[in-house]
Design a protein around this motif. Structure first.
Motif, PDB file in Angstrom:
ATOM      1  N   MET A   4       5.667 -46.000   5.524  1.00  0.00           N
ATOM      2  CA  MET A   4       7.121 -45.904   5.631  1.00  0.00           C
ATOM      3  C   MET A   4       7.608 -44.502   5.275  1.00  0.00           C
ATOM      4  SD  MET A   4       7.907 -49.596   3.846  1.00  0.00           S
ATOM      5  CE  MET A   4       9.689 -49.407   3.889  1.00  0.00           C
ATOM      6  N   LEU A   5       7.051 -43.924   4.202  1.00  0.00           N
ATOM      7  CA  LEU A   5       7.468 -42.584   3.797  1.00  0.00           C
ATOM      8  C   LEU A   5       7.078 -41.545   4.840  1.00  0.00           C
ATOM      9  CD1 LEU A   5       6.574 -42.677  -0.014  1.00  0.00           C
ATOM     10  CD2 LEU A   5       8.857 -42.698   0.997  1.00  0.00           C
ATOM     11  N   MET A   6       5.875 -41.676   5.408  1.00  0.00           N
ATOM     12  CA  MET A   6       5.444 -40.730   6.434  1.00  0.00           C
ATOM     13  C   MET A   6       6.315 -40.841   7.678  1.00  0.00           C
ATOM     14  SD  MET A   6       1.255 -40.613   6.332  1.00  0.00           S
ATOM     15  CE  MET A   6       1.096 -42.303   6.906  1.00  0.00           C
ATOM     16  N   PHE A   7       6.657 -42.053   8.074  1.00  0.00           N
ATOM     17  CA  PHE A   7       7.466 -42.257   9.277  1.00  0.00           C
ATOM     18  C   PHE A   7       8.839 -41.616   9.127  1.00  0.00           C
ATOM     19  CE2 PHE A   7      10.193 -44.828  12.122  1.00  0.00           C
ATOM     20  CZ  PHE A   7       9.498 -44.641  13.312  1.00  0.00           C
ATOM     21  N   ILE A   8       9.396 -41.650   7.910  1.00  0.00           N
ATOM     22  CA  ILE A   8      10.704 -41.018   7.666  1.00  0.00           C
ATOM     23  C   ILE A   8      10.568 -39.496   7.722  1.00  0.00           C
ATOM     24  CG2 ILE A   8      12.553 -40.686   5.982  1.00  0.00           C
ATOM     25  CD1 ILE A   8      11.855 -43.526   4.945  1.00  0.00           C
ATOM     26  N   GLY A   9       9.588 -38.938   7.027  1.00  0.00           N
ATOM     27  CA  GLY A   9       9.347 -37.501   7.092  1.00  0.00           C
ATOM     28  C   GLY A   9      10.324 -36.679   6.277  1.00  0.00           C
ATOM     29  N   GLY A  10      10.610 -35.470   6.768  1.00  0.00           N
ATOM     30  CA  GLY A  10      11.446 -34.520   6.031  1.00  0.00           C
ATOM     31  C   GLY A  10      12.764 -34.245   6.710  1.00  0.00           C
ATOM     32  N   GLY A  11      13.292 -33.039   6.497  1.00  0.00           N
ATOM     33  CA  GLY A  11      14.598 -32.675   7.027  1.00  0.00           C
ATOM     34  C   GLY A  11      14.522 -32.159   8.448  1.00  0.00           C
ATOM     35  N   SER A  12      15.656 -32.193   9.128  1.00  0.00           N
ATOM     36  CA  SER A  12      15.744 -31.682  10.497  1.00  0.00           C
ATOM     37  C   SER A  12      15.539 -30.169  10.506  1.00  0.00           C
ATOM     38  CB  SER A  12      17.103 -32.023  11.098  1.00  0.00           C
ATOM     39  OG  SER A  12      17.279 -33.429  11.177  1.00  0.00           O
ATOM     40  N   ALA A  13      14.945 -29.677  11.594  1.00  0.00           N
ATOM     41  CA  ALA A  13      14.653 -28.247  11.758  1.00  0.00           C
ATOM     42  C   ALA A  13      13.800 -27.721  10.614  1.00  0.00           C
ATOM     43  CB  ALA A  13      15.939 -27.439  11.860  1.00  0.00           C
ATOM     44  N   SER A  14      12.858 -28.565  10.150  1.00  0.00           N
ATOM     45  CA  SER A  14      11.959 -28.174   9.076  1.00  0.00           C
ATOM     46  C   SER A  14      10.531 -28.157   9.590  1.00  0.00           C
ATOM     47  CB  SER A  14      12.078 -29.159   7.901  1.00  0.00           C
ATOM     48  OG  SER A  14      11.476 -30.403   8.229  1.00  0.00           O
ATOM     49  N   THR A  15       9.604 -27.805   8.716  1.00  0.00           N
ATOM     50  CA  THR A  15       8.192 -27.844   9.088  1.00  0.00           C
ATOM     51  C   THR A  15       7.627 -29.247   8.968  1.00  0.00           C
ATOM     52  OG1 THR A  15       7.525 -27.282   6.828  1.00  0.00           O
ATOM     53  CG2 THR A  15       7.861 -25.462   8.369  1.00  0.00           C
ATOM     54  N   ALA A  16       8.412 -30.183   8.441  1.00  0.00           N
ATOM     55  CA  ALA A  16       7.960 -31.567   8.303  1.00  0.00           C
ATOM     56  C   ALA A  16       8.198 -32.334   9.595  1.00  0.00           C
ATOM     57  CB  ALA A  16       8.695 -32.240   7.142  1.00  0.00           C
ATOM     58  N   GLY A  17       7.593 -33.510   9.683  1.00  0.00           N
ATOM     59  CA  GLY A  17       7.747 -34.345  10.870  1.00  0.00           C
ATOM     60  C   GLY A  17       8.522 -35.608  10.566  1.00  0.00           C
ATOM     61  N   ILE A  49      10.913 -39.137  11.609  1.00  0.00           N
ATOM     62  CA  ILE A  49      12.211 -39.328  12.262  1.00  0.00           C
ATOM     63  C   ILE A  49      13.300 -38.524  11.573  1.00  0.00           C
ATOM     64  CG2 ILE A  49      11.587 -41.617  13.119  1.00  0.00           C
ATOM     65  CD1 ILE A  49      13.323 -42.758  10.810  1.00  0.00           C
ATOM     66  N   LYS A  50      13.013 -37.988  10.399  1.00  0.00           N
ATOM     67  CA  LYS A  50      13.885 -37.126   9.599  1.00  0.00           C
ATOM     68  C   LYS A  50      14.793 -37.946   8.671  1.00  0.00           C
ATOM     69  CE  LYS A  50      12.244 -33.388  11.472  1.00  0.00           C
ATOM     70  NZ  LYS A  50      11.324 -33.940  12.458  1.00  0.00           N
ATOM     71  N   VAL A  51      15.064 -37.369   7.510  1.00  0.00           N
ATOM     72  CA  VAL A  51      15.811 -38.068   6.462  1.00  0.00           C
ATOM     73  C   VAL A  51      17.264 -38.308   6.855  1.00  0.00           C
ATOM     74  CG1 VAL A  51      14.329 -37.241   4.599  1.00  0.00           C
ATOM     75  CG2 VAL A  51      16.292 -35.877   5.294  1.00  0.00           C
ATOM     76  N   THR A  52      17.855 -37.396   7.630  1.00  0.00           N
ATOM     77  CA  THR A  52      19.238 -37.607   8.041  1.00  0.00           C
ATOM     78  C   THR A  52      19.356 -38.781   9.001  1.00  0.00           C
ATOM     79  OG1 THR A  52      18.842 -35.826   9.645  1.00  0.00           O
ATOM     80  CG2 THR A  52      20.118 -35.280   7.687  1.00  0.00           C
ATOM     81  N   THR A  53      18.325 -39.024   9.801  1.00  0.00           N
ATOM     82  CA  THR A  53      18.334 -40.192  10.684  1.00  0.00           C
ATOM     83  C   THR A  53      18.389 -41.465   9.860  1.00  0.00           C
ATOM     84  OG1 THR A  53      17.020 -38.995  12.332  1.00  0.00           O
ATOM     85  CG2 THR A  53      17.080 -41.386  12.513  1.00  0.00           C
ATOM     86  N   LEU A  54      17.563 -41.539   8.817  1.00  0.00           N
ATOM     87  CA  LEU A  54      17.588 -42.702   7.928  1.00  0.00           C
ATOM     88  C   LEU A  54      18.946 -42.838   7.257  1.00  0.00           C
ATOM     89  CD1 LEU A  54      15.935 -44.985   6.498  1.00  0.00           C
ATOM     90  CD2 LEU A  54      15.484 -43.316   4.692  1.00  0.00           C
ATOM     91  N   ALA A  55      19.518 -41.728   6.806  1.00  0.00           N
ATOM     92  CA  ALA A  55      20.823 -41.776   6.145  1.00  0.00           C
ATOM     93  C   ALA A  55      21.904 -42.314   7.085  1.00  0.00           C
ATOM     94  CB  ALA A  55      21.199 -40.384   5.642  1.00  0.00           C
ATOM     95  N   ILE A  67      26.412 -39.892  17.057  1.00  0.00           N
ATOM     96  CA  ILE A  67      25.315 -39.548  16.159  1.00  0.00           C
ATOM     97  C   ILE A  67      24.509 -40.792  15.809  1.00  0.00           C
ATOM     98  CG2 ILE A  67      24.732 -38.595  13.896  1.00  0.00           C
ATOM     99  CD1 ILE A  67      25.685 -36.542  15.882  1.00  0.00           C
ATOM    100  N   LEU A  68      25.188 -41.938  15.665  1.00  0.00           N
ATOM    101  CA  LEU A  68      24.488 -43.199  15.412  1.00  0.00           C
ATOM    102  C   LEU A  68      23.614 -43.570  16.604  1.00  0.00           C
ATOM    103  CD1 LEU A  68      23.887 -45.751  13.813  1.00  0.00           C
ATOM    104  CD2 LEU A  68      26.002 -46.743  14.740  1.00  0.00           C
ATOM    105  N   ARG A  69      24.150 -43.422  17.815  1.00  0.00           N
ATOM    106  CA  ARG A  69      23.345 -43.727  19.001  1.00  0.00           C
ATOM    107  C   ARG A  69      22.119 -42.823  19.072  1.00  0.00           C
ATOM    108  NH1 ARG A  69      28.567 -43.943  21.315  1.00  0.00           N
ATOM    109  NH2 ARG A  69      28.269 -41.888  22.287  1.00  0.00           N
ATOM    110  N   LEU A  70      22.298 -41.576  18.693  1.00  0.00           N
ATOM    111  CA  LEU A  70      21.178 -40.639  18.679  1.00  0.00           C
ATOM    112  C   LEU A  70      20.139 -41.062  17.641  1.00  0.00           C
ATOM    113  CD1 LEU A  70      20.108 -37.949  19.815  1.00  0.00           C
ATOM    114  CD2 LEU A  70      21.360 -36.794  18.002  1.00  0.00           C
ATOM    115  N   ALA A  71      20.591 -41.482  16.467  1.00  0.00           N
ATOM    116  CA  ALA A  71      19.674 -41.911  15.409  1.00  0.00           C
ATOM    117  C   ALA A  71      18.890 -43.146  15.835  1.00  0.00           C
ATOM    118  CB  ALA A  71      20.450 -42.195  14.126  1.00  0.00           C
ATOM    119  N   VAL A  72      19.572 -44.101  16.453  1.00  0.00           N
ATOM    120  CA  VAL A  72      18.894 -45.305  16.925  1.00  0.00           C
ATOM    121  C   VAL A  72      17.860 -44.955  17.985  1.00  0.00           C
ATOM    122  CG1 VAL A  72      19.211 -47.491  18.152  1.00  0.00           C
ATOM    123  CG2 VAL A  72      20.818 -46.825  16.359  1.00  0.00           C
TER     124      VAL A  72
END
Length: 476
Positions: free
Chosen positions: A329-342, A344-350, A377-382
């Motif tokens: 679950m933590l890996m799937f969420i990943g890090g921040g947008s426009a970062s070196t992490a992968g 779905i990104k934390v802002t998507t979860l938020a 933005i919600l449609r994009l996150a989904v």
């Protein structure tokens, strides 16, 4: 000739290059990004296939060379060969250069190259870089509300990208160097390893130049803290680094993106620490034999690295089943947008949580930190979550069929590949060539970004000039 229908040819090669790139990205920066990523993977596959890239001067099999190239360019950290013993000095240099190229992002890199070539940043280059820092620009064009970086600030952002990547890696390398010397490594080798580890930490890759990985440093909290620092800063994203560098003492002036990224990142970090302490405190293979302080620190290290860092101080397969699922679950969420992490990104979860909270409280609009978040933005996150989940599901089914391995191990390595995390249960190194190709495709889809891919596949955007009758289906 005056009045001719033919435009004059550029007078220099760099002018021709600039005009050619300008024409290529005129229609879709996202297609350009995929094209450049593909070209980089092919080039690095060829380079890794050269005899000079290996210690024994042999030709690396195509599936291993391709997988390594994708893992390096996509800053994943998974490997089908022993990274510490298979590659020569030339091969290791390719690894460090490749992760830095992939880490800063192809669109941002292209914009930096454009600045060098033309000595100025044109509007189209600004749009390219803005798309890299904000996927919603690719999805629906320029958006005035809630942007992490305004269009006029992209020039400063690009300078921040270059400087921050260099400075952070330099600082992390300086912190690591004395600790590597302390374990008896010669000075020249210690310098190289410190640079290598710093690049892997900041780009969230997780490759190690040592045969035993982090085993010599498993109890060195200075060394592990330096790795965490690099991985954490790399996972925040360049827009957040840019904002903090410009005014970290004025949080009221931070954009909504910065606030959501920092809040969600800290919340996930704390949740990860608590989860690993609760699930692994009695596991003799992981935290069972550690003191309370050591267990807390190792939980912190694991919580940071599962978000895309890719380093581990013990064998990941020693985690119990519940911890493996939590790590998924933590890996799937990943890090921040426009970062070196992968991920779905934390802002998507938020955004998904804010939408659920708004629905539960009977509100028609999403709000956070005194700002309203538009519905697109919600449609994009989904879309991001759905496409990511579909990619993981299809890859898992294929590799299950190919390898006949247990589901929990396959799912873990597939999510690690999609989220470009780099942690592995050991399955990746044992896959057949067919499984290696599937996992390489999963890494590629995870790194280029689901939004970028969807935008590239859309031939054109059309505006609907009519509205059909509304009808509400039953949901839930």
């Amino acid at each position: 000739m005056a009045g001719s229908a033919f435009a004059p040819r550029p007078t220099s090669w760099y002018a021709w290059l600039r005009d050619s790139v300008d024409g290529l990205v005129r229609r879709s920066p996202s297609r350009f990004a995929i094209l450049v990523f593909t070209a980089l993977v092919l080039v690095f596959t060829l380079l890794f296939s050269l005899p000079i890239a290996t210690v024994d001067r042999s030709i690396t099999p195509l599936h291993d060379a391709l997988f390594t190239a994708v893992s390096v360019i996509c800053v994943t950290g998974l490997a089908t060969v022993d990274m510490a013993t298979h590659w020569s000095a030339f091969g290791n240099v390719l690894v460090v250069v490749g992760v830095n190229i992939g880490g800063v992002g192809v669109l941002t890199l292209a914009s930096l190259m454009g600045m060098v070539i033309s000595r100025r940043l044109g509007l189209r280059a600004r749009l390219m870089a803005a798309s890299d820092t904000n996927p919603s620009r690719i999805h629906a064009g320029p958006v005035n509300e809630g942007q992490a970086i305004r269009l006029g600030e992209v020039g400063n952002l690009l300078v921040t990208v270059a400087i921050s990547a260099f400075v952070i890696e330099l600082v992390v390398a300086a912190l690591l160097f004395p600790r590597i010397l302390a374990v008896g490594t010669p000075a020249g080798e210690a310098l190289w390893q410190s640079v290598y580890y710093a690049a892997m930490a900041f780009t969230n890759s997780g490759f190690s130049p040592n045969v035993g990985g982090l085993t010599p440093f498993a109890g060195d909290y200075w060394f592990l803290s330096a790795l965490m620092l690099g991985a954490f800063l790399g996972s925040l994203g360049f827009p957040v680094i840019y904002t903090l560098a410009r005014g970290w003492r004025s949080p009221r002036r931070w954009s909504l993106h910065v606030k959501l990224t920092l809040f969600t990142t800290v919340a996930l970090l704390v949740a990860g620490i608590a989860t690993y302490l609760l699930l692994e405190f009695d596991n003799p293979k992981t935290f069972g034999s550690l003191s309370a302080g050591d267990a807390i620190f190792q939980s912190l290290f694991l919580s940071v690295m599962t978000r895309s860092g890719g380093f581990a101080t013990f064998d990941i397969s020693d985690l119990n089943g519940a911890s493996l699922l939590a790590t998924d679950m933590l890996m799937f969420i990943g890090g921040g947008s426009a970062s070196t992490a992968g991920g779905i990104k934390v802002t998507t979860l938020a955004i998904l949580f804010l939408a659920a909270f708004a629905e539960a409280s009977g509100r028609t609009q999403m709000e956070a930190f005194g700002r309203r978040i538009p519905g697109d933005i919600l449609r994009l996150a989904v879309s991001v979550v759905l496409w990511g989940a579909t990619t993981v599901a299809v890859s898992t089914i294929l590799i299950l069929q190919i390898s006949q391995a247990p589901l929990d191990l396959v799912l873990f390595d597939v999510i690690s590949a999609f989220a470009t995390c780099g942690l592995s249960t050991g399955l990746t190194a044992e896959l057949s060539p067919a499984g290696v190709y599937v996992l390489a495709a999963t890494m590629f889809l995870g790194r280029i970004g689901t939004v970028t891919l969807a935008a590239a596949l859309a031939a054109s955007q059309s505006r609907q000039l009519f509205s059909r009758p509304e009808e509400r289906p039953i949901v839930g």
